[in-house]
Design a protein around this motif. Structure first.
Motif, short mmCIF file in Angstrom:
data_model
loop_
_atom_site.label_atom_id
_atom_site.label_comp_id
_atom_site.label_asym_id
_atom_site.label_seq_id
_atom_site.Cartn_x
_atom_site.Cartn_y
_atom_site.Cartn_z
N ALA A 137 0.92 -1.21 -0.02
CA ALA A 137 -0.11 -0.02 -0.05
C ALA A 137 0.84 1.34 0.00
CB ALA A 137 -0.95 -0.06 1.17
N ALA A 138 2.00 1.29 0.86
CA ALA A 138 2.65 2.27 0.93
C ALA A 138 3.41 2.80 -0.66
CB ALA A 138 3.88 2.29 2.06
N TRP A 139 3.77 1.74 -1.01
CA TRP A 139 4.42 1.62 -2.27
C TRP A 139 3.48 2.03 -3.47
CZ3 TRP A 139 9.41 -0.84 -4.27
CH2 TRP A 139 9.69 -0.90 -5.67
N ALA A 140 2.17 1.75 -3.57
CA ALA A 140 1.32 2.09 -4.63
C ALA A 140 0.93 3.40 -4.25
CB ALA A 140 0.17 0.97 -4.44
N LEU A 141 0.72 4.17 -3.22
CA LEU A 141 0.46 5.49 -2.82
C LEU A 141 1.68 6.24 -2.88
CD1 LEU A 141 -1.85 4.84 0.17
CD2 LEU A 141 -2.75 5.07 -1.89
N LYS A 142 2.84 5.80 -2.84
CA LYS A 142 3.75 6.83 -3.18
C LYS A 142 4.01 7.54 -1.82
CE LYS A 142 4.39 6.32 -8.04
NZ LYS A 142 4.49 6.88 -9.36
N PRO A 160 5.38 9.68 1.09
CA PRO A 160 6.61 10.58 1.28
C PRO A 160 7.58 9.74 2.20
CG PRO A 160 4.91 11.63 2.40
CD PRO A 160 4.22 10.63 1.60
N VAL A 161 8.91 10.00 1.95
CA VAL A 161 10.05 9.38 2.81
C VAL A 161 9.72 9.81 4.41
CG1 VAL A 161 12.35 9.28 3.44
CG2 VAL A 161 11.54 9.21 0.96
N GLY A 162 9.31 11.09 4.67
CA GLY A 162 9.18 11.40 6.03
C GLY A 162 8.10 10.71 6.60
N LEU A 163 7.08 10.38 6.06
CA LEU A 163 6.00 9.70 6.41
C LEU A 163 6.47 8.29 6.75
CD1 LEU A 163 3.10 9.74 7.49
CD2 LEU A 163 2.39 8.87 5.30
N GLY A 164 7.24 7.66 5.91
CA GLY A 164 7.68 6.43 6.27
C GLY A 164 8.52 6.06 7.38
N PHE A 165 9.54 7.19 7.80
CA PHE A 165 10.30 7.24 8.72
C PHE A 165 9.49 7.58 10.10
CE2 PHE A 165 13.81 7.84 5.91
CZ PHE A 165 14.72 6.77 6.51
N PHE A 175 2.51 -0.87 10.75
CA PHE A 175 3.45 0.58 10.58
C PHE A 175 5.04 0.21 10.06
CE2 PHE A 175 0.70 2.31 13.73
CZ PHE A 175 0.27 3.43 12.96
N GLU A 176 5.52 -1.13 10.33
CA GLU A 176 6.66 -1.71 9.84
C GLU A 176 6.57 -1.77 8.32
OE1 GLU A 176 10.28 -1.78 9.99
OE2 GLU A 176 9.73 -2.10 12.06
N GLY A 177 5.75 -2.38 7.93
CA GLY A 177 5.31 -2.47 6.51
C GLY A 177 5.21 -1.23 5.86
N LEU A 178 4.50 -0.09 6.33
CA LEU A 178 4.56 1.19 5.74
C LEU A 178 5.92 1.60 5.71
CD1 LEU A 178 1.66 2.71 7.54
CD2 LEU A 178 1.55 1.98 5.06
N PHE A 179 6.69 1.64 6.73
CA PHE A 179 8.25 2.05 6.72
C PHE A 179 8.99 1.33 5.25
CE2 PHE A 179 12.65 0.73 8.14
CZ PHE A 179 13.25 2.21 7.78
N LEU A 180 8.72 -0.04 5.27
CA LEU A 180 9.39 -0.83 4.46
C LEU A 180 9.02 -0.64 2.85
CD1 LEU A 180 9.75 -4.42 5.91
CD2 LEU A 180 11.35 -2.76 5.82
N GLY A 181 7.85 -0.15 2.80
CA GLY A 181 7.30 0.02 1.46
C GLY A 181 7.76 1.54 1.00
N VAL A 182 8.11 2.37 1.99
CA VAL A 182 8.56 3.79 1.52
C VAL A 182 9.90 3.52 1.25
CG1 VAL A 182 9.10 5.97 2.25
CG2 VAL A 182 6.82 5.09 2.81
N ILE A 183 10.81 3.11 2.01
CA ILE A 183 12.28 2.74 1.68
C ILE A 183 12.46 2.02 0.45
CG2 ILE A 183 12.90 3.43 4.11
CD1 ILE A 183 13.60 0.24 4.22
N SER A 184 11.82 0.97 0.30
CA SER A 184 11.81 0.18 -0.82
C SER A 184 11.70 0.89 -2.05
CB SER A 184 11.03 -1.05 -0.69
OG SER A 184 11.24 -1.87 0.35
N GLN A 185 10.82 1.64 -2.14
CA GLN A 185 10.58 2.41 -3.25
C GLN A 185 11.49 3.73 -3.62
OE1 GLN A 185 7.23 5.54 -3.13
NE2 GLN A 185 6.55 4.43 -4.89
N ALA A 186 11.94 4.15 -2.57
CA ALA A 186 13.30 5.15 -2.66
C ALA A 186 14.43 4.43 -3.23
CB ALA A 186 13.52 5.61 -1.02
N TYR A 187 14.65 3.12 -2.50
CA TYR A 187 15.86 2.39 -3.31
C TYR A 187 15.71 1.91 -4.47
CZ TYR A 187 18.76 1.80 1.15
OH TYR A 187 19.53 2.22 1.98
N ASN A 188 14.47 1.67 -4.83
CA ASN A 188 14.25 1.32 -6.15
C ASN A 188 14.44 2.45 -7.15
OD1 ASN A 188 12.87 -0.95 -7.94
ND2 ASN A 188 11.52 0.74 -8.53
#
Length: 297
Positions: free
Chosen positions: A104-109, A111-116, A146-159
């Motif tokens: 969900a975090a990946w699909a909604l893109k 922001p990094v701040g929200l992920g952290f 919440f861990e999943g949201l963080f992983l989705g955000v950083i995964s998209q950033a690394y991608n």
């Protein structure tokens, strides 16, 4: 044996946790004196090891036990006791929620701040659960979300900087899990006291190194001491993956002992929580390593 996994160091998987503590000495002359199962509320009335000419196997929950006994005979199941199926199902639920939240975090893109911010909340929830006397499914599932949201955000950033790195990290995490499980079941990995002490020391040193590097990066600018960039960063990341794999072995040992010694069924949530922590650790380290390798190509 007290696990060095911060999850399994709580009640239910440690000496004195109330599930398999055979150390309390009864009054002299009492009917229970000399019976190692007298103070265990989950013990069978009949001794499953009666008639064994070599004596009963060492209980790894008892303080002062000479060593961990890996692969001991399975004791008869007790009503309401944790089973391996319970652990598998709870772990599947917890990891499934991590994956759904990350997707969900990946699909909604987000922001990094929200992920952290989600990472901070997940860390707080994890600490609260670690200090609770009993596992809380709601708390564990909230941590997973919440861990999943963080992983989705950083995964998209690394991608964005290393295309395909998240998928490779997922496959690598599955491979590490399968490899450690095979090695543990085949008794290639021997989880004894020396192994526990080594893993605990390595993890403490690794975390301290990360904190020092982060402080230098925050106050000194740049990449800190360079432990997370370039060839040194790749080496440090590989060490992090190995430490995560070692924690998986500790998790498997604690789950096996919990099932064998009749931990309550609710403790399967604690086992799922511990396994999720280890897998998240492995994934994040692999993600960083793969991104560094791809960026150097």
């Amino acid at each position: 044996m007290r696990s060095r996994n911060p999850v399994f160091s709580r009640r239910g998987f440690t000496p004195g946790g109330g599930y398999a503590n055979f150390n309390a000495a009864p009054p002299s002359g009492s009917a229970t004196q000399g019976n190692p199962y007298a103070n265990n509320p989950y013990a069978q009335p009949a001794d499953p090891y009666a008639g064994n000419p070599y004596g009963q196997p060492t209980n790894p929950y008892a303080q002062g036990a000479p060593d961990l006994q890996q692969g001991m005979p399975q004791a008869p199941a007790r009503p309401g006791a944790m089973t391996m199926d319970d652990v598998v199902s709870r772990t599947a639920i917890t990891l499934g929620l991590v994956i759904v939240a990350a997707g969900a975090a990946w699909a909604l893109k987000l922001p990094v701040g929200l992920g952290f911010g989600a990472a901070v909340i997940a860390m707080v929830l994890g600490l609260v659960q670690s200090f609770k006397a009993k596992p809380s499914p709601a708390l564990i599932l909230a941590y997973a979300a919440f861990e999943g949201l963080f992983l989705g955000v950083i995964s998209q950033a690394y991608n964005e900087v290393a295309k395909g790195a998240p998928m490779q990290a997922v496959l690598g995490t599955v491979a590490v899990f399968a490899g450690v499980l095979f090695a543990y079941r085949a008794r290639i990995i021997n989880v004894n006291r020396r192994f526990v002490r080594f893993v605990a020391g390595a993890a403490i040193g690794f975390l301290l190194l990360g904190v020092v590097n982060m402080l230098f990066a925050v106050f000194g600018g740049g990449n800190g001491l360079g432990f997370r960039t370039g060839p040194v960063g790749i080496l440090v990341g590989v060490v992090g993956v190995l430490i995560g794999a070692a924690f998986l072995a500790l998790d498997f040992k604690q789950v096996e002992d919990g099932v064998q010694y009749g931990a309550p069924r609710e403790e399967s949530w604690l086992a799922a929580f511990g396994l999720t922590l280890s897998l998240v650790w492995i994934y994040t380290e692999l993600l960083r390593v793969i991104a560094l390798v791809m960026s150097d190509d």
